[in-house]
Design an enzyme around this catalytic site. Structure first.
Site, PDB file in Angstrom:
ATOM      1  N   ARG A  69      -1.877  10.109   8.980  1.00 37.80           N
ATOM      2  CA  ARG A  69      -3.191  10.099   8.331  1.00 37.80           C
ATOM      3  C   ARG A  69      -4.019  11.330   8.691  1.00 37.80           C
ATOM      4  O   ARG A  69      -5.234  11.276   8.838  1.00 37.80           O
ATOM      5  CB  ARG A  69      -3.973   8.829   8.694  1.00 37.80           C
ATOM      6  N   SER A 119      -7.473   0.146   3.548  1.00 40.23           N
ATOM      7  CA  SER A 119      -7.506   0.021   5.009  1.00 40.23           C
ATOM      8  C   SER A 119      -8.692   0.801   5.561  1.00 40.23           C
ATOM      9  O   SER A 119      -8.759   2.018   5.404  1.00 40.23           O
ATOM     10  CB  SER A 119      -6.208   0.551   5.617  1.00 40.23           C
ATOM     11  N   GLU A 169     -10.970   5.135   8.623  1.00 38.23           N
ATOM     12  CA  GLU A 169     -10.171   6.008   7.769  1.00 38.23           C
ATOM     13  C   GLU A 169     -11.011   6.660   6.677  1.00 38.23           C
ATOM     14  O   GLU A 169     -10.848   7.849   6.407  1.00 38.23           O
ATOM     15  CB  GLU A 169      -9.004   5.219   7.162  1.00 38.23           C
TER      16      GLU A 169
END
Length: 355
Positions: free
Chosen positions: A160, A239, A343
């Protein structure tokens, strides 16, 4: 190039949250994107890049500057080589590659947002990451004022993360190029255990690419991770927290805390994440810290389908969402000594402090 003033931004995000932009510009070509960026930089105007809006948390006060919505289009497939314009809808692009019988991104089906955002986060799900198939990223470098082409190795991809995320605001992605695989209509080897179970195969097996895509879409929909305007569980950024990657020392401390809280026989999820590092599950941490599916009584709550998604139940504000996020972060840290990291990108607000 369309231009609006005092323009609502909430409708451009999957959270449907946030105040207006002083100015909203919609660019439909690479040249328009570059021109808008250069104008903002030349005048010292704050600039917010918006693609699909699936990874943005915008403050209730909005954005006092120019919001640039990238609405470029372009899908070019030459054999197994794919080039996408940054504004292409990612889920549609995945569907078209599967229809062409190509493998490599079929398990990334249903992920909301635009193609240009995928290298920034190194988007991944169900055993695939875009870094495995991206060959080049074409971007406007605001530091030099030039258009640059970055090879995969120059993008510094990790979990990520990427060079683009490491230097926020420097690069504006224009195009993304991929190398896919012609496996006779079959998928790439299935890597993710949940996907393999749903398909009735062993990890490492291949299945028809369309079957893999359809299965992933069903799995995502069951978790509220496929956009549906009628389902508030999908009014989210997917998420909200990344899975923590822990050093050996941090993981050992985590195990001590987990067993003290849950019993000596507990086995938290653990996945290798490079030498001396272990990745664990943010969803597991949230659940075991006492935040179950559907947690919350206000207009922002945890999804009823997945503990990792924070949702707008229809009339939430950004501050409602952040209050819930902070409660979850504090609870997980108190229980396990791990600080969750958001995130989505925050604009005009911070998860660490109110306001």
């Amino acid at each position: 190039m369309q231009e609006l003033h005092d323009a609502p931004l909430a409708p451009l995000t999957t959270f449907r949250l946030g105040g207006p932009a002083a100015r909203l510009v919609t660019a439909t070509t690479d040249d328009e994107v570059i021109a808008a960026v250069r104008e903002a930089d030349a005048t010292g105007t704050p600039l917010l890049i918006i693609g699909g809006g699936s990874n943005l948390v915008i403050g209730d006060k909005g954005f006092d500057g120019t919001a640039l919505r990238i609405a470029t289009r372009g899908f070019a497939l030459d054999g197994t080589t794919l080039e996408l314009a940054a504004g292409e809808i990612w889920s549609d692009a995945v569907a078209r590659t599967v229809e062409a019988g190509l493998a490599g991104i079929e398990c990334l089906a249903g992920i909301p947002g635009s193609a240009g955002a995928t290298p920034i986060q190194n988007v991944g799900a169900y055993g695939q990451e875009v870094s495995s198939t991206i060959t080049e990223v074409v971007a406007h470098d605001r530091a030099t004022g030039e258009t640059v082409t970055l090879a995969n190795a120059d993008c510094a991809f990790s979990y990520r993360h990427s060079r683009f995320k490491e230097h926020p605001g420097r690069y504006v992605v224009l195009r993304v190029r991929f190398a896919l695989e012609d496996a006779g209509g079959l998928s790439a080897p299935v890597k993710y255990a949940e996907t393999a179970r749903a398909l009735g195969v062993e990890p490492g097996d291949r299945v028809p690419a369309a079957t893999a895509r359809d299965t992933v879409l069903r799995l995502r929909a069951g978790k509220g991770m496929v956009l549906d305007p009628e389902d508030h569980d999908t009014w989210s950024a997917g998420s909200f927290f990344t899975n923590p990657v822990l050093t050996d020392e941090e993981y050992a401390d985590f195990l001590v805390r987990a067993r003290a809280r849950l019993g000596d026989d507990v086995s938290p999820p653990a996945f290798p994440a490079g030498e001396g590092r272990t990745k664990t599950s943010a969803a597991w941490l949230i659940d075991k810290a006492g935040f179950a599916k559907g947690y919350g009584t206000g207009p922002a709550r945890i999804s009823t389908k997945h503990t990792l998604a924070l949702t707008n139940r229809g009339d939430a504000t950004t501050e409602d969402l952040l209050a819930l996020a902070r409660e979850v972060v504090a609870g997980v840290h108190a229980a396990f000594g791990i600080t969750l990291v958001n995130e989505p990108v925050t604009v005009g607000v911070s998860l660490r402090a109110a306001g």
